[in-house]
Design a protein around this motif. Structure first.
Motif, PDB file in Angstrom:
ATOM      1  N   ILE A  63       0.835  -1.206   0.000  1.00  0.00           N
ATOM      2  CA  ILE A  63       0.000   0.000   0.000  1.00  0.00           C
ATOM      3  C   ILE A  63       0.869   1.255   0.000  1.00  0.00           C
ATOM      4  O   ILE A  63       0.538   2.244  -0.620  1.00  0.00           O
ATOM      5  N   PRO A  82      -0.321   2.374  -6.411  1.00  0.00           N
ATOM      6  CA  PRO A  82      -1.663   2.375  -7.013  1.00  0.00           C
ATOM      7  C   PRO A  82      -2.680   1.662  -6.124  1.00  0.00           C
ATOM      8  O   PRO A  82      -3.807   2.133  -5.954  1.00  0.00           O
ATOM      9  N   LYS A  83      -2.272   0.564  -5.550  1.00  0.00           N
ATOM     10  CA  LYS A  83      -3.156  -0.152  -4.625  1.00  0.00           C
ATOM     11  C   LYS A  83      -3.571   0.739  -3.461  1.00  0.00           C
ATOM     12  O   LYS A  83      -4.722   0.727  -3.032  1.00  0.00           O
ATOM     13  N   ALA A  86      -5.870   3.617  -4.531  1.00  0.00           N
ATOM     14  CA  ALA A  86      -7.244   3.160  -4.797  1.00  0.00           C
ATOM     15  C   ALA A  86      -8.099   3.193  -3.536  1.00  0.00           C
ATOM     16  O   ALA A  86      -9.324   3.109  -3.606  1.00  0.00           O
ATOM     17  N   LEU A  87      -7.467   3.322  -2.408  1.00  0.00           N
ATOM     18  CA  LEU A  87      -8.222   3.423  -1.154  1.00  0.00           C
ATOM     19  C   LEU A  87      -8.917   4.760  -1.020  1.00  0.00           C
ATOM     20  O   LEU A  87      -9.652   4.994  -0.064  1.00  0.00           O
ATOM     21  N   ARG A  88      -8.683   5.633  -1.975  1.00  0.00           N
ATOM     22  CA  ARG A  88      -9.372   6.920  -1.924  1.00  0.00           C
ATOM     23  C   ARG A  88     -10.882   6.692  -1.961  1.00  0.00           C
ATOM     24  O   ARG A  88     -11.637   7.438  -1.330  1.00  0.00           O
ATOM     25  N   THR A  89     -11.326   5.681  -2.667  1.00  0.00           N
ATOM     26  CA  THR A  89     -12.775   5.455  -2.778  1.00  0.00           C
ATOM     27  C   THR A  89     -13.413   5.112  -1.434  1.00  0.00           C
ATOM     28  O   THR A  89     -14.347   5.794  -1.016  1.00  0.00           O
ATOM     29  N   PRO A  90     -12.934   4.085  -0.743  1.00  0.00           N
ATOM     30  CA  PRO A  90     -13.489   3.839   0.589  1.00  0.00           C
ATOM     31  C   PRO A  90     -13.323   5.037   1.525  1.00  0.00           C
ATOM     32  O   PRO A  90     -14.234   5.349   2.299  1.00  0.00           O
ATOM     33  N   LEU A  91     -12.198   5.691   1.432  1.00  0.00           N
ATOM     34  CA  LEU A  91     -11.951   6.817   2.327  1.00  0.00           C
ATOM     35  C   LEU A  91     -12.939   7.955   2.075  1.00  0.00           C
ATOM     36  O   LEU A  91     -13.508   8.530   3.011  1.00  0.00           O
TER      37      LEU A  91
END
Lengths: 165, 165
Positions: A63, A82-83, A86-91
């Motif tokens: 991460i 990048p992995k 991509a946590l921007r969405t849940p955050l």
DNA sequence: CGGTATCCCATTTGATACTG
DNA sequence: CAGTATCAAATGGGATACCG
């Protein structure tokens, strides 16, 4: 808990990584541009040993990427892969939920806006292949190829519960 | 941590509620239609005292509603309130992330599909006022009306970090 | 069924000190 | 700066027993 479960559901799996609050806060800081150990420490108010542990785990999990940026090898930076990015969405999803149901309209500490128009963004949605937002009621969760018997049972059970209504 | 922070950021606030993994799993089960104490207990594998604690907190927080459904007052059901149901967005976001970056294509235990077409849904996005999905790069986080000095500093700092690049 | 009360153990935590 | 080492104290955990 802290203890790992071994359910195949991706939610449970993800929670094995993010069950710890510190981890979410570290990632939040990364989105704000923080990349240095001492900055994380100061901004979050986390003990050094804990920060060290969490960052190590996050690097292991792919991460964060740790880079040596020091002149003489004493400085490091942690950047989202990048992995991790991509946590921007849940955050963001958590942020919007908190803004609506905890902070309340007019009390939000942080807002999301559209860069071009400056308009506030308050909605997040699943998007179809054709690029259309999908209403929550039009979404179904189903067992996938990696499901085990337990999950199959669960969905079977969910169907039965709905029939009873 | 477990210990509450008092940052005004909605993420930190929300994490004060959901920092505990059990809580996420309980909510996940609720989306699968589970509503009874014993069902939660069995499906998640959580101790009774913990489940009791977590459910109480969730009821206090307005995420679950506890109803007496027993003939003689010995049975209860826990249902998601609108506030609780709105957690589907963060939950789905976590699921999609886990499917992509942990399970991997073809190994997902749970999939989201569009009810009408049966097509798999893999993308979640912020949506503009006019109903258009927004690209991550077109989103900006800014300080909101409820920001304190600490948050204002943070965004100031983030701006400076970008200028340096 | 749906909890509460109690106990004890393992883990986590944060503070402090230390290091290359 | 970016950690590691150590350690006492607090916390969270599950098991068991009990109750209306």
């Amino acid at each position: 808990m802290t203890q790992t479960h071994n359910q195949p559901c991706a939610i449970a799996q993800a929670l094995n990584i993010f069950g710890d609050n510190w981890t979410w806060l570290i990632i939040r800081e990364a989105f704000y541009g923080v990349s240095r150990f001492s900055e994380f420490q100061r901004n979050i108010g986390i003990a050094k040993n804990l920060l060290s542990n969490r960052l190590s785990t996050l690097v292991e999990q792919g991460i964060f990427e740790k880079k040596n940026v020091g002149e003489n090898g004493t400085r490091y930076s942690y950047h989202l892969t990048p992995k991790g990015a991509a946590l921007r969405t849940p955050l963001f999803a958590i942020l919007l939920w908190g803004n609506e149901y905890i902070s309340g309209d007019g009390n939000e500490a942080v807002l999301l806006t559209e860069r071009n128009t400056g308009r506030q963004l308050t909605t997040m949605s699943l998007v179809s292949e054709s690029g259309e937002p999908i209403e929550p009621n039009d979404v179904r969760a189903i067992a996938g190829p990696g499901a085990n018997q337990e999950i199959l049972d669960k969905f079977e059970n969910a169907r039965n519960l709905k029939k009873q209504k």
